[in-house]
Design an enzyme around this catalytic site. Sequence first.
Site, PDB file in Angstrom:
ATOM      1  CB  CYS A  56      -0.264  -8.950  11.425  1.00 18.41           C
ATOM      2  SG  CYS A  56       0.859  -8.016  10.402  1.00 18.41           S
TER       3      CYS A  56
ATOM      4  CG  HIS B 295      -3.492  -6.236  12.465  1.00 16.74           C
ATOM      5  ND1 HIS B 295      -2.320  -5.826  13.042  1.00 16.74           N
ATOM      6  CD2 HIS B 295      -3.203  -6.495  11.157  1.00 16.74           C
ATOM      7  CE1 HIS B 295      -1.365  -5.827  12.131  1.00 16.74           C
ATOM      8  NE2 HIS B 295      -1.873  -6.227  10.981  1.00 16.74           N
TER       9      HIS B 295
ATOM     10  CG  ASN C   2       0.809  -3.625  10.243  1.00 16.69           C
ATOM     11  OD1 ASN C   2       1.038  -4.234  11.289  1.00 16.69           O
ATOM     12  ND2 ASN C   2       0.314  -4.209   9.171  1.00 16.69           N
TER      13      ASN C   2
HETATM   14  N1  ACO Z   1       2.345   6.755  -2.419  1.00 12.58           N
HETATM   15  C1  ACO Z   1       1.690   7.152  -3.540  1.00 12.58           C
HETATM   16  N2  ACO Z   1       1.113   6.283  -4.394  1.00 12.58           N
HETATM   17  C2  ACO Z   1       1.176   4.976  -4.087  1.00 12.58           C
HETATM   18  C3  ACO Z   1       1.841   4.507  -2.945  1.00 12.58           C
HETATM   19  C4  ACO Z   1       2.431   5.457  -2.091  1.00 12.58           C
HETATM   20  N3  ACO Z   1       3.076   5.105  -0.973  1.00 12.58           N
HETATM   21  N4  ACO Z   1       1.734   3.178  -2.900  1.00 12.58           N
HETATM   22  C5  ACO Z   1       1.033   2.808  -3.976  1.00 12.58           C
HETATM   23  N5  ACO Z   1       0.707   3.897  -4.714  1.00 12.58           N
HETATM   24  C6  ACO Z   1      -0.017   3.954  -5.968  1.00 12.58           C
HETATM   25  C7  ACO Z   1      -0.054   2.640  -6.689  1.00 12.58           C
HETATM   26  O1  ACO Z   1       1.134   2.424  -7.422  1.00 12.58           O
HETATM   27  C8  ACO Z   1      -1.271   2.782  -7.553  1.00 12.58           C
HETATM   28  O2  ACO Z   1      -0.923   3.531  -8.689  1.00 12.58           O
HETATM   29  P1  ACO Z   1      -1.432   3.082 -10.153  1.00 12.58           P
HETATM   30  O3  ACO Z   1      -2.934   3.123 -10.062  1.00 12.58           O
HETATM   31  O4  ACO Z   1      -0.816   4.096 -11.044  1.00 12.58           O
HETATM   32  O5  ACO Z   1      -0.907   1.696 -10.333  1.00 12.58           O
HETATM   33  C9  ACO Z   1      -2.215   3.646  -6.719  1.00 12.58           C
HETATM   34  O6  ACO Z   1      -1.382   4.270  -5.723  1.00 12.58           O
HETATM   35  C10 ACO Z   1      -3.299   2.854  -6.038  1.00 12.58           C
HETATM   36  O7  ACO Z   1      -2.706   1.726  -5.413  1.00 12.58           O
HETATM   37  P2  ACO Z   1      -3.563   0.680  -4.637  1.00 12.58           P
HETATM   38  O8  ACO Z   1      -2.665  -0.450  -4.228  1.00 12.58           O
HETATM   39  O9  ACO Z   1      -4.801   0.333  -5.400  1.00 12.58           O
HETATM   40  O10 ACO Z   1      -3.978   1.529  -3.349  1.00 12.58           O
HETATM   41  P3  ACO Z   1      -4.901   1.096  -2.171  1.00 12.58           P
HETATM   42  O11 ACO Z   1      -5.941   2.109  -1.970  1.00 12.58           O
HETATM   43  O12 ACO Z   1      -5.313  -0.342  -2.269  1.00 12.58           O
HETATM   44  O13 ACO Z   1      -3.925   1.192  -0.914  1.00 12.58           O
HETATM   45  C11 ACO Z   1      -2.607  -0.161   0.553  1.00 12.58           C
HETATM   46  C12 ACO Z   1      -2.760   0.405  -0.855  1.00 12.58           C
HETATM   47  C13 ACO Z   1      -2.546   0.992   1.506  1.00 12.58           C
HETATM   48  C14 ACO Z   1      -1.325  -0.959   0.584  1.00 12.58           C
HETATM   49  C15 ACO Z   1      -3.828  -1.057   0.894  1.00 12.58           C
HETATM   50  O14 ACO Z   1      -4.047  -1.969  -0.133  1.00 12.58           O
HETATM   51  C16 ACO Z   1      -3.651  -1.812   2.183  1.00 12.58           C
HETATM   52  O15 ACO Z   1      -3.542  -1.247   3.246  1.00 12.58           O
HETATM   53  N6  ACO Z   1      -3.696  -3.158   2.115  1.00 12.58           N
HETATM   54  C17 ACO Z   1      -3.564  -3.999   3.304  1.00 12.58           C
HETATM   55  C18 ACO Z   1      -2.123  -4.224   3.577  1.00 12.58           C
HETATM   56  C19 ACO Z   1      -1.902  -4.858   4.904  1.00 12.58           C
HETATM   57  O16 ACO Z   1      -2.708  -4.758   5.783  1.00 12.58           O
HETATM   58  N7  ACO Z   1      -0.766  -5.515   5.021  1.00 12.58           N
HETATM   59  C20 ACO Z   1      -0.381  -6.071   6.242  1.00 12.58           C
HETATM   60  C21 ACO Z   1      -0.954  -7.407   6.448  1.00 12.58           C
HETATM   61  S1  ACO Z   1      -0.687  -7.991   7.979  1.00 12.58           S
HETATM   62  C22 ACO Z   1       0.903  -8.620   8.231  1.00 12.58           C
HETATM   63  O17 ACO Z   1       1.067  -9.746   8.573  1.00 12.58           O
HETATM   64  C23 ACO Z   1       2.070  -7.752   8.055  1.00 12.58           C
END
Ligand code: ACO
Length: 330
Positions: free
Chosen positions: A114, A254, A284
């Site tokens: 990214c 980003h 993204n």
């Molecule tokens: N729908 C419903 N529930 C979900 C989903 C979904 N799509 N995905 C995860 N959950 C659940 C999890 O399983 C977890 O459940 P649990 O507590 O029973 O285990 C709960 O929701 C909370 O999960 P978290 O991972 O703590 O949720 P968070 O608020 O951190 O959001 C997210 C997750 C959106 C992925 C966030 O961490 C994020 O955006 N991180 C950055 C990712 C990113 O930017 N990646 C790209 C990098 S750049 C590149 O090079 C591609």
Amino acid sequence: MQMKTKVLGVGYCLPDKILSNHDLEKMVDTDNEWIIERTGIRERRIVEPGGKNSDLSVEAARRALQDAKIDPLQLDLIILATASPDMPFPSTACIVQALLGAKNAAAFDLAAGCTGFVYALTVAEKFLLSPEVNNILVIGCDVVSSVIDYTDRNTCILFGDGAGAMVLGKSEGECGILSTSIGADGTGAGLLYMPAGGSALPATHETVEKRLHYLRMNGNEIFKFATKIVAQTTAELLSKAGLTYDDIDLFVPHQANLRIIQSAMRRMKLPPEKVAINLDLCGNISAGSIPVALAQHNEKHPIKNGANILMVAFGTGLTYGGAILRWGRD
Ligand code: ACO
């Protein structure tokens, strides 16, 4: 007068097909409200089966060249930032070079996830210091849908496909790139990766059966890294350019997660009109994220000459980086 790198033209291309949160509700155990609340994403564009990186890259490039009023034969170099090329080799940049008829241009792909677009911008800026190089085409494109496991709700909700392009030339005026900064922390390589398909784990029936040709991500750790590194990179870029938060006219972050963007906006006290956001409709787009957001913003609200634009990204690697650009073609 010190030579700068200026933007001659921008363009972008998105696939037509929309994949909405409601579509994803039918594919994995998720819901529209959860996705909007945790990420800010409502829908994303993805290619139809058979759609590939070079299709989107060439179209974005053609639009940027048209905007720049530059003939493809005037290009000296094409840098294509991507983590999802048409194929492992040749580089997709070479495929794009041929499709554009840019036969005078050298061409290579750049892999920084990214952060790829700002890495490519930084590399282009250095090349433009050479008297042999006058015009460079930088493309950020990812077809992330080609490496997404649509049974994994942790990742499939986040990403979309698209390409953004920028034609860069030389400037002796006030406009152009004011500062750049790139970096990496390879100890985080395991936080976002695709296990198979490279020399470490070549493709076999077993790697396919074990779903190892899809992106894997530790979202929480990347989230923490992103919040910290966006602040750090912004401070470094501003210091190098001799600017402060108040001097930023447009922030093009980003587009990974609205909460990461909002935390940066709060720190810099930036109002919404000074921030380019398209992740609600695009998700993204990885290397395409910043150039598509910038070109779309410029289409809707033409950027004024002399505006200071801050771009900051982070991604697989882990990589991070950014640039401050003073907009204008003078
Ligand atoms: N729908 C419903 N529930 C979900 C989903 C979904 N799509 N995905 C995860 N959950 C659940 C999890 O399983 C977890 O459940 P649990 O507590 O029973 O285990 C709960 O929701 C909370 O999960 P978290 O991972 O703590 O949720 P968070 O608020 O951190 O959001 C997210 C997750 C959106 C992925 C966030 O961490 C994020 O955006 N991180 C950055 C990712 C990113 O930017 N990646 C790209 C990098 S750049 C590149 O090079 C591609």
